[in-house]
Every structure is written in C-alpha cells, then in structure tokens.
Design a protein around this motif. Structure first.
Motif, PDB file in Angstrom:
ATOM      1  N   HIS A   1       0.737  -0.630  -0.077  1.00 33.48           N
ATOM      2  CA  HIS A   1       0.286   0.211   0.502  1.00 33.48           C
ATOM      3  C   HIS A   1       1.073   0.957  -0.147  1.00 33.48           C
ATOM      4  O   HIS A   1       1.785   0.989   0.490  1.00 33.48           O
ATOM      5  N   PRO A   2       0.398   2.669  -0.871  1.00 34.18           N
ATOM      6  CA  PRO A   2       1.014   3.597  -0.652  1.00 34.18           C
ATOM      7  C   PRO A   2       1.518   3.818   0.782  1.00 34.18           C
ATOM      8  O   PRO A   2       0.277   3.749   1.924  1.00 34.18           O
ATOM      9  N   LEU A   3       2.638   4.529   0.672  1.00 34.05           N
ATOM     10  CA  LEU A   3       3.277   4.474   2.098  1.00 34.05           C
ATOM     11  C   LEU A   3       3.754   6.324   2.468  1.00 34.05           C
ATOM     12  O   LEU A   3       4.589   6.871   1.638  1.00 34.05           O
ATOM     13  N   ASN A   4       3.190   7.008   3.325  1.00 35.01           N
ATOM     14  CA  ASN A   4       3.578   8.339   3.316  1.00 35.01           C
ATOM     15  C   ASN A   4       4.391   8.550   4.825  1.00 35.01           C
ATOM     16  O   ASN A   4       3.501   8.608   5.544  1.00 35.01           O
TER      17      ASN A   4
ATOM     18  N   THR B   1      -4.991   6.591   0.267  1.00 34.85           N
ATOM     19  CA  THR B   1      -5.875   5.335  -0.855  1.00 34.85           C
ATOM     20  C   THR B   1      -5.153   6.217  -2.522  1.00 34.85           C
ATOM     21  O   THR B   1      -6.197   7.104  -2.594  1.00 34.85           O
ATOM     22  N   PRO B   2      -4.845   5.646  -3.394  1.00 34.97           N
ATOM     23  CA  PRO B   2      -5.425   6.587  -5.486  1.00 34.97           C
ATOM     24  C   PRO B   2      -6.330   6.213  -4.957  1.00 34.97           C
ATOM     25  O   PRO B   2      -7.270   5.888  -5.013  1.00 34.97           O
TER      26      PRO B   2
ATOM     27  N   GLY C   1      -5.004  -4.330  -1.743  1.00 35.30           N
ATOM     28  CA  GLY C   1      -5.397  -3.877  -2.684  1.00 35.30           C
ATOM     29  C   GLY C   1      -5.562  -2.045  -3.432  1.00 35.30           C
ATOM     30  O   GLY C   1      -6.764  -1.708  -3.905  1.00 35.30           O
ATOM     31  N   ASN C   2      -5.759  -1.550  -1.852  1.00 39.30           N
ATOM     32  CA  ASN C   2      -5.795   0.140  -1.911  1.00 39.30           C
ATOM     33  C   ASN C   2      -7.160  -0.321  -2.126  1.00 39.30           C
ATOM     34  O   ASN C   2      -7.691   1.014  -2.434  1.00 39.30           O
TER      35      ASN C   2
END
Length: 275
Positions: free
Chosen positions: A67-70, A127-128, A271-272
């Motif tokens: 999952h995208p991570l900031n 979330t994208p 799966g985002n």
C-alpha cells in the motif's frame, strides 16, 4: 499475507479508540456505574496497549504491505496514539476519583486525541485516487463499529451485575453501531463504484470474483450484513429487557465484526480499496 500482522495491530488500536468513544458516550448519560466505566476502560486500554506496543516494535510498514506509504505521518501518528493512551489512563483515574467537571473535560480531550491519532495514521496510508480522505473514512468507521460493539457487549454483560441499570446507554450504543455499519456499507459500495480499477487499485473483478473475493465477501457478509441483523435482534431484546439474550447476540456481533474488519483491511492494504 505479511500485512496480517500490521492489520491485527491496527485493529487493536481501533478497538481502544472506538471503544473509548463509545464508553465516553455512556459516561455522558450518567446512567452507568463507575465499576462499568473502570472495568471496561481497563480492558480497552490493555487491548490498545498491545496494539501500540506491537506497532512501535515493527520495522517500516512497507515491509508488510504494498500500500502507498507517506512516512512523514508515521511519527506524528505514533506520538498522538501514545498521547491518547496516556490520556485514557488519566481519564480512568478521574473516573475512580470522580471529580465531575474534570472527568468530562479529560474525556473530551482524550476523545479528540484518539480521533486525531486515527486521522494521522490514515494520512500515512493515502488511498490512490481518493487520497487520505478514503483512508480516514475507512479507519474512523472501522474504529466506531469494532469499538462500539465491544463496549456494548461489555455493557450488556454488566447488566448481570447491576440488573436495574437503565437500558438507555445500551440502546444508544446499538443505534451508533447500526449507523456505523450502514456507513461502512456505503463506503464499500462507493469505493467499488468510484475507485475500483483506478491506477494502483484492485479492479472490481479482482475484488468481487478474483484474488480478493474471499476477503471482500467475508467483509460484506460477516462484517456488515450479519452484524446488522444481529444488532437489530439485540435492539429488540434490549427494548424488552431481555438483556441476557441481547448480551449473547452482542458476543456474536463482536466476533463477526472482528472478522469483517480484518478481512476488509486485507483488501485495503493489499488491494488499496478502502472498506
């Protein structure tokens, strides 16, 4: 499936934060006993402490999920969660000592810290397509449902200790739980219709009939549909003061919603798609 560890710890923290919000609502009614507030608060605090301790010992979350991570939000998230836990403990001390005004003020500050902790955690996992908003909605609604059903189940059990306790606090929690489940269902539907298939997000086919289908349908069935039915039955039982039946139903609801939140987060972290 390495995300399961991260998911389990996140759910434990959500139980503590959402459970505190529900507990504070019952406190504001002034219709529950100090014994209930203290015992339930300690249980929630211990669950949250296990989640926080686990998260602090984890390496970078990117090792557990794609999952995208900031990363910029990870430290503020940890600090706010620790602040919430500390304030929760202070709140429980105030419950025991019972200074009325201080009691409420500390509770309000603790609730705000808990919500801020969840929001900053959500910012760390945007979330994208929807950014942090989708994750905020997902994490807050998850905390409300799993935390409220846990507190409601413990309150139902407390009626065995104090049979003459008013049912109004339990009815309030069941109403909140119903709203939380319905909003989660709306979020899942909106995500499927408006986000699935977006760049970096699982497609509708993958979610409903592909690799994520088992997790998705367990979330939808065990985490949303069945708990909604069980909550309705518990509501009816509470209205007729069949509190032993209501408590038994809430035990079932806790297990169902726990399964639903975990499987929903499997879809989210792998799966985002915010569920």
């Amino acid at each position: 499936m390495l995300a399961i560890l991260l998911i389990t710890l996140q759910v434990a923290v959500e139980v503590a934060i959402g459970g505190f919000l529900a507990l504070f609502i019952t406190d504001l009614t002034r219709l529950v006993t100090r014994g209930f507030l203290s015992s339930t608060g300690i249980a929630l605090l211990l669950i949250g402490a296990m989640g926080v301790a686990g998260e602090l010992t984890l390496p970078d979350p990117s090792h557990f999920t794609d999952h995208p991570l900031n990363r910029a939000w990870l430290t503020p998230s940890s600090r706010l969660t620790l602040l919430f836990m500390g304030l929760f403990l202070v709140y429980l001390m105030a419950v025991y000592l019972r200074p009325p005004l201080m009691h409420v003020v500390i509770g309000l500050i603790t609730a705000a810290a808990g919500i801020c902790a969840l929001v900053t955690t959500a910012f760390a996992f945007p979330t994208p397509g929807w950014g942090s908003a989708g994750t905020v909605a997902s994490f807050l609604l998850s905390a409300i449902t799993i935390g409220t059903v846990t507190t409601a189940m413990l309150l139902g059990h407390w009626y065995l200790v104090v049979p003459n306790l008013s049912t109004r606090p339990l009815l309030s929690l069941l109403a909140l739980l119903t709203v939380g489940i319905l909003l989660q269902a709306a979020l899942a539907a909106g995500a499927l219709l408006g986000l699935a298939g977006h760049a970096g997000v699982a497609t509708r086919h993958e979610v409903m009939a592909g690799g994520f289908s088992l997790s998705f349908w367990m979330h939808a069935g065990a985490g949303l549909a069945l708990p909604l039915l069980v909550t309705g039955l518990a509501l009816q039982s509470t209205r007729t003061r069949s509190l032993m039946s209501a408590t038994g139903l809430l035990y079932v609801a806790v297990l169902l919603i726990l399964v639903g939140q975990v499987t929903g987060k499997i879809v989210f972290f792998n799966g985002n798609l915010p569920l």
